[in-house]
Design a protein around this motif. Structure first.
Motif, PDB file in Angstrom:
ATOM      1  N   ARG A 299       0.916  -1.386   0.010  1.00 51.26           N
ATOM      2  CA  ARG A 299      -0.129  -0.064  -0.107  1.00 51.26           C
ATOM      3  C   ARG A 299       0.911   1.260  -0.009  1.00 51.26           C
ATOM      4  O   ARG A 299       1.758   1.284   0.880  1.00 51.26           O
ATOM      5  N   TYR A 300       0.628   2.152  -0.869  1.00 53.49           N
ATOM      6  CA  TYR A 300       1.389   3.300  -1.060  1.00 53.49           C
ATOM      7  C   TYR A 300       0.672   4.312  -0.784  1.00 53.49           C
ATOM      8  O   TYR A 300      -0.545   4.632  -1.312  1.00 53.49           O
ATOM      9  N   GLU A 301       0.961   5.232   0.296  1.00 52.21           N
ATOM     10  CA  GLU A 301       0.213   6.288   0.749  1.00 52.21           C
ATOM     11  C   GLU A 301      -0.038   7.441  -0.215  1.00 52.21           C
ATOM     12  O   GLU A 301       0.600   7.767  -1.060  1.00 52.21           O
ATOM     13  N   ASN A 302      -1.369   8.063  -0.286  1.00 48.06           N
ATOM     14  CA  ASN A 302      -1.825   9.043  -0.983  1.00 48.06           C
ATOM     15  C   ASN A 302      -1.284  10.357  -0.363  1.00 48.06           C
ATOM     16  O   ASN A 302      -1.806  10.769   0.814  1.00 48.06           O
ATOM     17  N   MET A 303      -0.318  11.039  -0.958  1.00 47.27           N
ATOM     18  CA  MET A 303       0.207  12.137  -0.322  1.00 47.27           C
ATOM     19  C   MET A 303      -0.684  13.483  -0.478  1.00 47.27           C
ATOM     20  O   MET A 303      -0.595  14.291   0.428  1.00 47.27           O
ATOM     21  N   ALA A 304      -1.878  13.285  -1.330  1.00 46.02           N
ATOM     22  CA  ALA A 304      -2.757  14.456  -1.096  1.00 46.02           C
ATOM     23  C   ALA A 304      -3.731  14.327   0.037  1.00 46.02           C
ATOM     24  O   ALA A 304      -4.356  15.285   0.612  1.00 46.02           O
ATOM     25  N   SER A 329       8.825  14.760   5.041  1.00 47.69           N
ATOM     26  CA  SER A 329       8.886  14.066   3.738  1.00 47.69           C
ATOM     27  C   SER A 329       7.861  14.613   2.850  1.00 47.69           C
ATOM     28  O   SER A 329       6.736  14.248   2.500  1.00 47.69           O
ATOM     29  N   PRO A 330       8.126  15.703   1.918  1.00 38.89           N
ATOM     30  CA  PRO A 330       7.220  16.302   1.053  1.00 38.89           C
ATOM     31  C   PRO A 330       7.071  15.292  -0.172  1.00 38.89           C
ATOM     32  O   PRO A 330       6.088  15.496  -1.046  1.00 38.89           O
ATOM     33  N   THR A 331       7.842  14.403  -0.412  1.00 44.77           N
ATOM     34  CA  THR A 331       7.752  13.539  -1.622  1.00 44.77           C
ATOM     35  C   THR A 331       8.099  11.942  -1.104  1.00 44.77           C
ATOM     36  O   THR A 331       8.856  11.954  -0.100  1.00 44.77           O
ATOM     37  N   ARG A 332       7.491  11.080  -1.668  1.00 47.68           N
ATOM     38  CA  ARG A 332       7.977   9.624  -1.234  1.00 47.68           C
ATOM     39  C   ARG A 332       8.316   8.745  -2.660  1.00 47.68           C
ATOM     40  O   ARG A 332       7.748   9.287  -3.721  1.00 47.68           O
ATOM     41  N   GLY A 333       9.258   8.146  -2.530  1.00 52.14           N
ATOM     42  CA  GLY A 333       9.628   7.487  -3.847  1.00 52.14           C
ATOM     43  C   GLY A 333      10.648   8.166  -4.510  1.00 52.14           C
ATOM     44  O   GLY A 333      11.074   9.380  -4.238  1.00 52.14           O
ATOM     45  N   CYS A 334      11.178   7.776  -5.523  1.00 51.27           N
ATOM     46  CA  CYS A 334      12.156   8.347  -6.490  1.00 51.27           C
ATOM     47  C   CYS A 334      11.635   8.693  -7.971  1.00 51.27           C
ATOM     48  O   CYS A 334      11.026   7.799  -8.555  1.00 51.27           O
ATOM     49  N   TYR A 335      11.601  10.091  -8.230  1.00 58.47           N
ATOM     50  CA  TYR A 335      11.028  10.427  -9.620  1.00 58.47           C
ATOM     51  C   TYR A 335      11.867   9.839 -10.907  1.00 58.47           C
ATOM     52  O   TYR A 335      11.504   9.432 -11.702  1.00 58.47           O
ATOM     53  N   TRP A 336      13.314   9.461 -10.371  1.00 56.04           N
ATOM     54  CA  TRP A 336      14.095   8.860 -11.468  1.00 56.04           C
ATOM     55  C   TRP A 336      13.651   7.339 -11.597  1.00 56.04           C
ATOM     56  O   TRP A 336      13.582   6.914 -12.684  1.00 56.04           O
ATOM     57  N   ASN A 337      14.051   6.696 -10.370  1.00 58.95           N
ATOM     58  CA  ASN A 337      13.825   5.412 -10.195  1.00 58.95           C
ATOM     59  C   ASN A 337      14.442   4.294 -11.143  1.00 58.95           C
ATOM     60  O   ASN A 337      13.614   3.573 -11.692  1.00 58.95           O
ATOM     61  N   LYS A 338      15.694   4.525 -11.786  1.00 62.42           N
ATOM     62  CA  LYS A 338      16.263   3.829 -12.560  1.00 62.42           C
ATOM     63  C   LYS A 338      17.559   3.369 -12.314  1.00 62.42           C
ATOM     64  O   LYS A 338      18.113   2.301 -13.016  1.00 62.42           O
ATOM     65  N   CYS A 339      18.026   3.711 -11.247  1.00 65.80           N
ATOM     66  CA  CYS A 339      19.404   3.487 -10.792  1.00 65.80           C
ATOM     67  C   CYS A 339      19.657   1.764 -10.829  1.00 65.80           C
ATOM     68  O   CYS A 339      18.855   1.387  -9.891  1.00 65.80           O
ATOM     69  N   GLU A 357       4.166  13.168  -5.019  1.00 67.31           N
ATOM     70  CA  GLU A 357       4.480  14.495  -4.292  1.00 67.31           C
ATOM     71  C   GLU A 357       3.439  15.052  -3.503  1.00 67.31           C
ATOM     72  O   GLU A 357       2.178  14.892  -4.004  1.00 67.31           O
ATOM     73  N   ARG A 358       3.595  15.699  -2.667  1.00 69.84           N
ATOM     74  CA  ARG A 358       2.732  16.384  -1.715  1.00 69.84           C
ATOM     75  C   ARG A 358       2.143  17.371  -2.772  1.00 69.84           C
ATOM     76  O   ARG A 358       2.987  18.000  -3.134  1.00 69.84           O
TER      77      ARG A 358
END
Length: 701
Positions: A299-304, A329-339, A357-358
């Motif tokens: 379950r990934y939380e809804n930042m809104a 934490s104004p964001t969670r996860g990584c927007y690039w997410n490729k490394c 993103e919040r």
């Protein structure tokens, strides 16, 4: 399943942050859980930071006096022996640390960290840091040899923190946690014995794991009717990396529920069912003994819709800091997410969890809430997109919210196109970057999405904007040559005027990384798990020539020679000034800018050196933590992880130690280490030079 009968009272809840981790600020997981609970109408929620409370309790002069007396007894006992085992030698080294300490030493050091004037006097600050290092050395004497790494438990110490055989061994845990008995059996037990309906323990670092096992046992015995739950990023890792998932219940036999992944919604589900007196449903992210084995649906939380975190649940005066530093934490996860090396969280198809993103409309409320408590913040995020980062800065500027902050970002070219200056106006004082490598070919293998030739302009823009840059990377990526590893350091040397702190570690292959899932794309012919690790956090791998690789194998004399040339701004690592992203570093960046420590301030003597007469000759050749670490490395090189039972065979080897006719005078340094003193008749120029170099390395002269 334990149930709470519904009545007119809310579930009385205790949330615990266990030892042993950073005592300079509270971890933010419980602030978010408390915020979610209060937002859902559950106000009878209490947060206990057992980490900082334990350390502050143990620092009391009366308890310190007992520790110093115990160390003296250890020295006297060992000095009567004609020969010492390796374990004796390590324990003797640790017991020597107590020679120069007084019962009030640690309290005075903590007072320095909390004093808004003394904290920024770097000489006084370093004396306090060295005192804490000395203290942990002394505690290791009464616990297990070499049990600490900084203010945490050592990963390569006397206990294998990934071995269930070690973790569920009661006598071993009793020895390991013995230095903390005064707190665990005293104030903590009193807190756990209250009439709780729910006790939740948030575990976010591997160093907290043994303490969590003990606290869970105490909680079950002292509050038998409470629902006992575990969660946090370390618990998530345990579930993720356990070879046999069901064995988690061997570690925590008294625990009822385990929450994996992000926990706010799961926490509300648990509170709601307790409130109604019904069984806990099979909610995403929650597992129980009666549930299915394996990883539950994520379950990934809804930042809104996420509630505003509560920072007022903490007594900020307890922390080792002159002012609060809030984690947000104004964001969670990584927007690039490729490394390709990354493996974080429970996302199964990408390196980490999806980026969220919040909403900008909610940022202002969050930030104003932080500003009521703290004027310094660390943005605990994986990586924020340039677009969001720009909006975040504008919210701060346009709403006149004054917070100094730091965060980890990607080395995006937009920072060199005016964004750095805007971030500075918005309060950014330091930024850290996963720079990773000085080789473009290696960066391409990592899929970093960064051009090496762009980085100097980014660093230059940050320097002009008076923002401290902190650079992180590693050597040993599959296929990397020695020349490419050297380039990682050479790049930093060429651009040393535009960064403040740097840390280059060793590549570690983890099971969920893209490299491990597609090894043939990286020239890997074989991947293996270390025998002895039940929690498989790392893998060894073989290259196309059949050579087995483990962390640290890529190091060479050429690489080490270049690494030694990197400038060193401060003397210490996390959680102290000099540690990348440490709260103390952020505060020093806020005060001093990118220089971190004002030029020349580190010169001068910081602390007194104590003398001690030992009957042993050649004490400097006694076994050290480094020897223990090398033993761990050697075993992993052979494909297995050593546990305590095998370590004891090494520690119990008797080493015949010579005795000096008139004894040997030792000089005990402020961190508890020592050097051999030589009287004027035997004093040599070479010894004098070596001593000066050593004292300089400690920042003592």
């Amino acid at each position: 399943m334990r149930q709470i009968k519904p009545d007119d009272k809310q579930p009385r809840t205790l949330l615990v942050n266990p030892p042993l981790t950073d005592p300079t600020a509270p971890y933010h997981s419980l602030s978010y859980l408390a915020g979610a609970a209060f937002n859902a109408g559950y106000s009878d929620v209490h947060c206990l930071d057992a980490n900082v409370l334990a350390l502050n309790h143990l620092a009391q002069p009366a308890i310190m006096e007992s520790l110093l007396s115990e160390c003296e007894g250890i020295r006297q006992t060992l000095e009567k022996k004609s020969a010492l085992t390796r374990g004796d030698q390590l324990r003797y080294r640790h017991a020597l640390a107590a020679v120069g300490m007084r019962p009030h030493s640690v309290v005075e050091a903590i007072n320095t960290f909390q004093d808004p004037v003394a904290f920024y006097d770097y000489r006084r600050y370093r004396k306090a840091v060295l005192t804490i290092k000395c203290w942990f050395n002394a505690m290791s004497a009464v616990g297990l040899p070499a049990m600490f790494d900084g203010v945490e438990l050592a990963n390569h110490g006397p206990v294998n923190l990934s071995s269930l055989k070690d973790l569920v061994n009661p006598s071993l845990l009793q020895q390991l946690l013995h230095p903390f008995d005064h707190y665990l059996n005293g104030p903590l037990s009193q807190s756990l014995a209250a009439n709780w309906d729910l006790i939740g323990i948030s575990v976010n670092y591997i160093s907290q794991l043994p303490f969590t096992i003990r606290i869970a046992e105490l909680a079950r015995s002292l509050s038998p009717n409470a629902l006992l739950c575990l969660g946090g990023t370390e618990i998530t890792d345990v579930i993720k990396f356990l070879r046999i998932k069901a064995r988690v219940w061997e570690m925590f036999p008294g625990v009822d529920l385990i929450v994996v992944g992000e926990g706010e919604s799961a926490f509300i589900d648990i509170l709601s069912t307790l409130d109604k007196g019904v069984d806990i449903p099979n909610s995403p992210g929650i597992i129980s003994r009666q549930g299915k084995e394996g990883v539950p649906p994520l379950r990934y939380e809804n930042m809104a819709t996420l509630a505003v975190p509560r920072y007022d649940v903490w007594d900020w005066s307890q922390y080792w800091s002159p002012e609060p530093v809030a984690l947000y934490s104004p964001t969670r996860g990584c927007y690039w997410n490729k490394c390709t090396f990354c493996d974080y969280g429970l996302n199964t198809d990408r390196p980490t969890s999806p980026s969220r993103e919040r909403p900008i409309s909610l940022l202002c409320e969050d930030l104003r809430g932080i500003a009521e408590v703290a004027h310094v913040a660390y943005l605990a995020v994986d990586a924020m997109s340039p677009r969001f980062l720009k909006s975040f800065a504008e919210v701060l500027i346009e709403n006149n919210i004054f917070i100094n902050w730091s965060a980890e970002l990607r080395l995006d070219r937009t920072l060199a196109r005016g964004l750095a200056e805007k971030l500075h106006r918005a309060g950014a004082v330091a930024l850290s970057f996963g720079y990773e490598s000085g080789s473009q070919r290696v960066l391409n293998l990592i899929d970093k999405g960064v051009r090496i030739e762009v980085i100097p302009s980014v660093l230059s823009a940050l320097s002009e904007a008076k923002i401290g840059a902190q650079m992180m990377g590693f050597v040993g990526f599959p296929g990397e040559t020695e020349e490419e590893a050297c380039s990682t350091y050479l790049f930093l040397l060429r651009n040393s005027d535009n960064w403040t702190l740097a840390g280059i570690g060793d590549f570690t292959l983890t099971p969920g990384a893209i490299v491990a899932r597609n090894p043939e794309s990286f020239g890997i012919t074989r991947i293996g798990e270390y025998d002895g690790d039940d929690i498989v956090r790392a893998l060894f791998w073989a290259d196309e020539f059949g050579h087995r690789n483990t962390p640290g194998d890529a190091r060479s004399s050429a690489i080490d020679a270049i690494a030694a040339k990197l400038p060193r701004t401060a003397m210490d690592d996390r959680p102290w000034v000099g540690g990348i992203d440490s709260n103390h570093s952020i505060l020093y960046f806020s005060r001093n800018g990118p220089s971190l420590v004002p030029a020349g301030i580190s010169s001068g003597r910081h602390a007194d050196i104590a003398q001690y007469q030992t009957p042993f000759s050649h004490v400097e050749s006694f076994s050290t933590e480094a020897n223990l670490y090398e033993l761990h490395r050697k075993c992993r090189k052979d494909g297995w992880a050593i546990g305590n039972s095998q370590l004891r065979e090494w520690l119990d080897v008797v080493d015949h130690v010579g005795r000096a006719k008139d004894g040997v005078e030792l000089e005990i340094l402020p961190d508890g280490s020592f050097i051999t003193a030589i009287d004027e008749r035997g004093f040599s120029e070479s010894y004098h030079s070596a001593k000066v170099l050593l004292l300089e390395s400690y920042g003592l002269i």
